[in-house]
Scaffold this motif. Structure first.
Motif, PDB file in Angstrom:
ATOM      1  N   HIS A  79       4.182   5.893  -0.077  1.00 37.36           N
ATOM      2  CA  HIS A  79       4.792   4.590   0.173  1.00 37.36           C
ATOM      3  C   HIS A  79       4.908   3.791  -1.129  1.00 37.36           C
ATOM      4  O   HIS A  79       5.969   3.212  -1.431  1.00 37.36           O
ATOM      5  N   GLU A  80       3.825   3.770  -1.917  1.00 36.48           N
ATOM      6  CA  GLU A  80       3.857   3.029  -3.171  1.00 36.48           C
ATOM      7  C   GLU A  80       4.866   3.645  -4.144  1.00 36.48           C
ATOM      8  O   GLU A  80       5.535   2.922  -4.891  1.00 36.48           O
ATOM      9  N   PHE A  81       4.972   4.962  -4.138  1.00 37.30           N
ATOM     10  CA  PHE A  81       5.952   5.623  -5.009  1.00 37.30           C
ATOM     11  C   PHE A  81       7.364   5.201  -4.631  1.00 37.30           C
ATOM     12  O   PHE A  81       8.199   4.904  -5.497  1.00 37.30           O
ATOM     13  N   ILE A  82       7.631   5.172  -3.327  1.00 37.72           N
ATOM     14  CA  ILE A  82       8.957   4.750  -2.862  1.00 37.72           C
ATOM     15  C   ILE A  82       9.235   3.308  -3.270  1.00 37.72           C
ATOM     16  O   ILE A  82      10.339   2.958  -3.692  1.00 37.72           O
ATOM     17  N   LEU A  83       8.205   2.452  -3.140  1.00 35.13           N
ATOM     18  CA  LEU A  83       8.392   1.039  -3.442  1.00 35.13           C
ATOM     19  C   LEU A  83       8.669   0.783  -4.916  1.00 35.13           C
ATOM     20  O   LEU A  83       9.446  -0.109  -5.261  1.00 35.13           O
ATOM     21  N   TRP A  84       8.032   1.549  -5.800  1.00 36.60           N
ATOM     22  CA  TRP A  84       8.074   1.175  -7.214  1.00 36.60           C
ATOM     23  C   TRP A  84       8.697   2.205  -8.128  1.00 36.60           C
ATOM     24  O   TRP A  84       8.868   1.953  -9.315  1.00 36.60           O
TER      25      TRP A  84
ATOM     26  N   PHE B 289       9.216  -3.654   4.210  1.00 39.98           N
ATOM     27  CA  PHE B 289       8.723  -3.221   5.519  1.00 39.98           C
ATOM     28  C   PHE B 289       9.601  -3.793   6.633  1.00 39.98           C
ATOM     29  O   PHE B 289       9.993  -3.068   7.559  1.00 39.98           O
ATOM     30  N   SER B 290       9.932  -5.076   6.551  1.00 37.11           N
ATOM     31  CA  SER B 290      10.798  -5.695   7.557  1.00 37.11           C
ATOM     32  C   SER B 290      12.194  -5.087   7.525  1.00 37.11           C
ATOM     33  O   SER B 290      12.840  -4.925   8.571  1.00 37.11           O
ATOM     34  N   TRP B 291      12.661  -4.767   6.343  1.00 38.48           N
ATOM     35  CA  TRP B 291      13.962  -4.114   6.164  1.00 38.48           C
ATOM     36  C   TRP B 291      13.976  -2.775   6.889  1.00 38.48           C
ATOM     37  O   TRP B 291      14.938  -2.441   7.593  1.00 38.48           O
TER      38      TRP B 291
ATOM     39  N   SER C 211      19.058   2.416   1.566  1.00 45.34           N
ATOM     40  CA  SER C 211      18.687   2.407   2.987  1.00 45.34           C
ATOM     41  C   SER C 211      17.984   3.683   3.425  1.00 45.34           C
ATOM     42  O   SER C 211      17.068   3.637   4.254  1.00 45.34           O
ATOM     43  N   THR C 212      18.407   4.834   2.896  1.00 49.44           N
ATOM     44  CA  THR C 212      17.774   6.085   3.316  1.00 49.44           C
ATOM     45  C   THR C 212      16.300   6.115   2.932  1.00 49.44           C
ATOM     46  O   THR C 212      15.464   6.648   3.664  1.00 49.44           O
ATOM     47  N   LEU C 213      15.966   5.539   1.780  1.00 49.38           N
ATOM     48  CA  LEU C 213      14.561   5.466   1.377  1.00 49.38           C
ATOM     49  C   LEU C 213      13.802   4.403   2.158  1.00 49.38           C
ATOM     50  O   LEU C 213      12.643   4.606   2.530  1.00 49.38           O
ATOM     51  N   VAL C 214      14.453   3.282   2.389  1.00 47.43           N
ATOM     52  CA  VAL C 214      13.800   2.212   3.143  1.00 47.43           C
ATOM     53  C   VAL C 214      13.454   2.688   4.550  1.00 47.43           C
ATOM     54  O   VAL C 214      12.412   2.298   5.115  1.00 47.43           O
ATOM     55  N   LEU C 215      14.285   3.522   5.129  1.00 49.70           N
ATOM     56  CA  LEU C 215      14.008   4.059   6.462  1.00 49.70           C
ATOM     57  C   LEU C 215      12.654   4.744   6.541  1.00 49.70           C
ATOM     58  O   LEU C 215      11.984   4.717   7.571  1.00 49.70           O
ATOM     59  N   MET C 216      12.221   5.356   5.427  1.00 48.39           N
ATOM     60  CA  MET C 216      10.974   6.117   5.425  1.00 48.39           C
ATOM     61  C   MET C 216       9.742   5.227   5.500  1.00 48.39           C
ATOM     62  O   MET C 216       8.657   5.687   5.858  1.00 48.39           O
ATOM     63  N   VAL C 217       9.877   3.959   5.157  1.00 47.33           N
ATOM     64  CA  VAL C 217       8.708   3.092   5.036  1.00 47.33           C
ATOM     65  C   VAL C 217       7.992   2.911   6.368  1.00 47.33           C
ATOM     66  O   VAL C 217       6.766   3.060   6.456  1.00 47.33           O
ATOM     67  N   LEU C 218       8.724   2.610   7.428  1.00 49.51           N
ATOM     68  CA  LEU C 218       8.080   2.388   8.727  1.00 49.51           C
ATOM     69  C   LEU C 218       7.377   3.642   9.241  1.00 49.51           C
ATOM     70  O   LEU C 218       6.213   3.565   9.659  1.00 49.51           O
ATOM     71  N   PRO C 219       8.023   4.839   9.222  1.00 53.35           N
ATOM     72  CA  PRO C 219       7.307   6.041   9.663  1.00 53.35           C
ATOM     73  C   PRO C 219       6.048   6.328   8.838  1.00 53.35           C
ATOM     74  O   PRO C 219       5.046   6.808   9.385  1.00 53.35           O
ATOM     75  N   LEU C 220       6.087   6.020   7.534  1.00 55.50           N
ATOM     76  CA  LEU C 220       4.903   6.235   6.707  1.00 55.50           C
ATOM     77  C   LEU C 220       3.752   5.341   7.151  1.00 55.50           C
ATOM     78  O   LEU C 220       2.600   5.785   7.254  1.00 55.50           O
ATOM     79  N   TRP C 221       4.041   4.082   7.434  1.00 54.83           N
ATOM     80  CA  TRP C 221       3.005   3.176   7.895  1.00 54.83           C
ATOM     81  C   TRP C 221       2.476   3.595   9.261  1.00 54.83           C
ATOM     82  O   TRP C 221       1.271   3.529   9.518  1.00 54.83           O
ATOM     83  N   ILE C 222       3.344   4.016  10.133  1.00 54.91           N
ATOM     84  CA  ILE C 222       2.900   4.473  11.459  1.00 54.91           C
ATOM     85  C   ILE C 222       2.024   5.707  11.328  1.00 54.91           C
ATOM     86  O   ILE C 222       0.976   5.825  11.983  1.00 54.91           O
ATOM     87  N   SER C 223       2.426   6.642  10.464  1.00 51.52           N
ATOM     88  CA  SER C 223       1.632   7.858  10.249  1.00 51.52           C
ATOM     89  C   SER C 223       0.264   7.531   9.682  1.00 51.52           C
ATOM     90  O   SER C 223      -0.753   8.099  10.097  1.00 51.52           O
ATOM     91  N   ALA C 224       0.240   6.596   8.722  1.00 55.21           N
ATOM     92  CA  ALA C 224      -1.042   6.208   8.131  1.00 55.21           C
ATOM     93  C   ALA C 224      -1.948   5.552   9.181  1.00 55.21           C
ATOM     94  O   ALA C 224      -3.151   5.806   9.222  1.00 55.21           O
ATOM     95  N   LEU C 225      -1.337   4.726  10.041  1.00 58.73           N
ATOM     96  CA  LEU C 225      -2.118   4.056  11.080  1.00 58.73           C
ATOM     97  C   LEU C 225      -2.684   5.068  12.070  1.00 58.73           C
ATOM     98  O   LEU C 225      -3.874   5.009  12.424  1.00 58.73           O
ATOM     99  N   ILE C 226      -1.850   6.002  12.502  1.00 58.15           N
ATOM    100  CA  ILE C 226      -2.301   7.001  13.473  1.00 58.15           C
ATOM    101  C   ILE C 226      -3.401   7.870  12.886  1.00 58.15           C
ATOM    102  O   ILE C 226      -4.398   8.199  13.563  1.00 58.15           O
ATOM    103  N   SER C 227      -3.255   8.242  11.615  1.00 53.46           N
ATOM    104  CA  SER C 227      -4.266   9.108  10.997  1.00 53.46           C
ATOM    105  C   SER C 227      -5.622   8.405  10.876  1.00 53.46           C
ATOM    106  O   SER C 227      -6.660   9.068  10.803  1.00 53.46           O
ATOM    107  N   GLY C 228      -5.610   7.081  10.851  1.00 54.16           N
ATOM    108  CA  GLY C 228      -6.867   6.348  10.740  1.00 54.16           C
ATOM    109  C   GLY C 228      -7.498   5.961  12.058  1.00 54.16           C
ATOM    110  O   GLY C 228      -8.641   5.503  12.080  1.00 54.16           O
ATOM    111  N   LEU C 229      -6.792   6.168  13.168  1.00 51.57           N
ATOM    112  CA  LEU C 229      -7.307   5.739  14.471  1.00 51.57           C
ATOM    113  C   LEU C 229      -8.625   6.413  14.863  1.00 51.57           C
ATOM    114  O   LEU C 229      -9.532   5.746  15.389  1.00 51.57           O
ATOM    115  N   PRO C 230      -8.799   7.746  14.629  1.00 48.71           N
ATOM    116  CA  PRO C 230     -10.081   8.361  15.029  1.00 48.71           C
ATOM    117  C   PRO C 230     -11.278   7.715  14.335  1.00 48.71           C
ATOM    118  O   PRO C 230     -12.315   7.470  14.956  1.00 48.71           O
TER     119      PRO C 230
END
Length: 371
Positions: free
Chosen positions: A306-311, A341-343, A252-271
């Motif tokens: 994210h991929e490192f965490i997943l695999w 991601f849903s987890w 669970s502690t690792l799964v928690l990181m997945v959503l913030p990583l996706w949000i960070s990646a999304l924000i960094s790409g917004l500009p």
């Protein structure tokens, strides 16, 4: 076994009619004697109550006593069973679990302390989750198996599906509080340890859990886990705990990181997205500017994490194991990624709900503000 203590095996159910018969049969098939069984129906509306009552038989080698209550919750049901128990030891399991015939006998053998300083107040066995032909059940099965492999002899949690408690020790710490929202097994475990007791892990005391196949059911349970553990961590911070750490949190502690990583990646790409959307055509110069600002590099770096965490690492072992048990394909990989991601979202939702519980002083939380 000479001078064997009476053991009371208990189970609670709400709307689990399809599991009642197999669970009660498994308890009656226990090799250990003397034994009694107490079953509690917690306001079922699917026929579970009637199925349980059909097993009520207070005479015979293994008496079965059935009690019914309104929808008061698992913790209230467990406590009622403990209060009604006649045994020196109280074993608890879940209705969707099938204990092996020697489950109680194996746990009883571990109640003898190894030294004078050890006071065994609970023994916990091992839960083996079944697998169906889906990614969800395979992820759950592999994750639980991994958790148990890393478990020491002295542990911090007597798991609800597969444990046995010394009844008097349980009563001495107040038993199960009906106000607790989920994680009642963790709460009583930490209280028992805080009172000087030891919880022993017996890996040979095995119970089989039905496959946890439904995606929404899986996510709902993870949401409840996170919500309840806000209470646990608030009431039992590490600085106040004695004995082993929380050794069953797992992925669970690792799964928690997945959503913030996706949000960070999304924000960094917004500009870049904004600039690209405002241009008539996406030129090579624009791409160069994007690389020069290192936004894309930042996004790629986050996605690599994210991929490192997943695999790789603990969570990777779970995901790779889930794929090995099934048919490996692009679709299966995407389903694992989607589930993780849903987890992560479910865990964050649970943490927010737990924070609300703390503020309101509900579901077993101490009031945050004194009146």
């Amino acid at each position: 076994m000479k001078n064997s203590p009476l053991v009371t095996a208990t189970v609670c159910v709400r709307d689990g009619a399809m599991w009642v018969d197999d669970c009660i049969k498994a308890l009656l098939a226990q090799t250990y004697r003397p034994l009694e069984i107490i079953a509690i129906d917690d306001g079922s509306s699917d026929g579970s109550k009637e199925k349980l009552l059909s097993w009520n038989q207070e005479e015979g080698e293994v008496p079965v006593r059935v009690f019914t209550q309104g929808k008061k919750g698992l913790s209230a049901g467990r406590q009622w069973a403990v209060e009604e128990a006649k045994g020196d030891w109280v074993a608890i399991t879940d209705i969707d679990v099938r204990p092996e015939p020697d489950w109680i006998e194996t746990m009883i053998a571990e109640t003898e302390p190894l030294d004078e300083e050890e006071t065994v107040v609970a023994v916990t066995g091992r839960t083996v989750f079944g697998q169906a032909d889906d990614v969800v059940s395979r992820v759950r099965s592999v994750e639980i198996a991994r958790k148990y492999r890393a478990r020491p002899r002295k542990t911090s949690l007597a798991n609800g599906p597969c444990s046995m408690f010394h009844r008097q020790s349980l009563m001495d710490i107040g038993g199960f509080n009906p106000d607790w929202y989920h994680a009642e097994d963790m709460e009583v475990s930490l209280r028992l340890i805080g009172n000087g007791g030891s919880i022993i892990y017996a890996p040979s005391a095995v119970v089989a859990h039905v496959p946890e196949s439904e995606r929404e059911r899986f996510l709902a349970k993870r949401r409840r886990d996170a919500r309840a553990h806000v209470r646990i961590l608030r009431h039992f911070p590490r600085r106040k705990r004695i004995g082993p750490g929380l050794d069953f949190i797992g992925s669970s502690t690792l799964v928690l990181m997945v959503l913030p990583l996706w949000i960070s990646a999304l924000i960094s790409g917004l500009p870049f997205v904004y600039k690209a959307a405002s241009m008539d055509a996406l030129s090579w110069e624009t791409v160069q500017q994007w690389w020069q600002t290192k936004m894309l590099l930042g996004t790629l770096f986050l996605m690599c994490i994210h991929e490192f965490i997943l695999w790789r690492g603990p969570l990777g072992e779970v995901n790779r194991g889930a794929l090995r048990e099934g048919k490996v394909s692009i679709g299966a990989v995407l389903r694992v990624r989607s589930l993780t991601f849903s987890w992560s979202i479910a865990l964050w939702q649970g943490l927010v709900l737990g924070g609300v519980d703390a503020i309101r002083g509900q579901n077993g939380h101490r009031p945050l503000f004194k009146k």
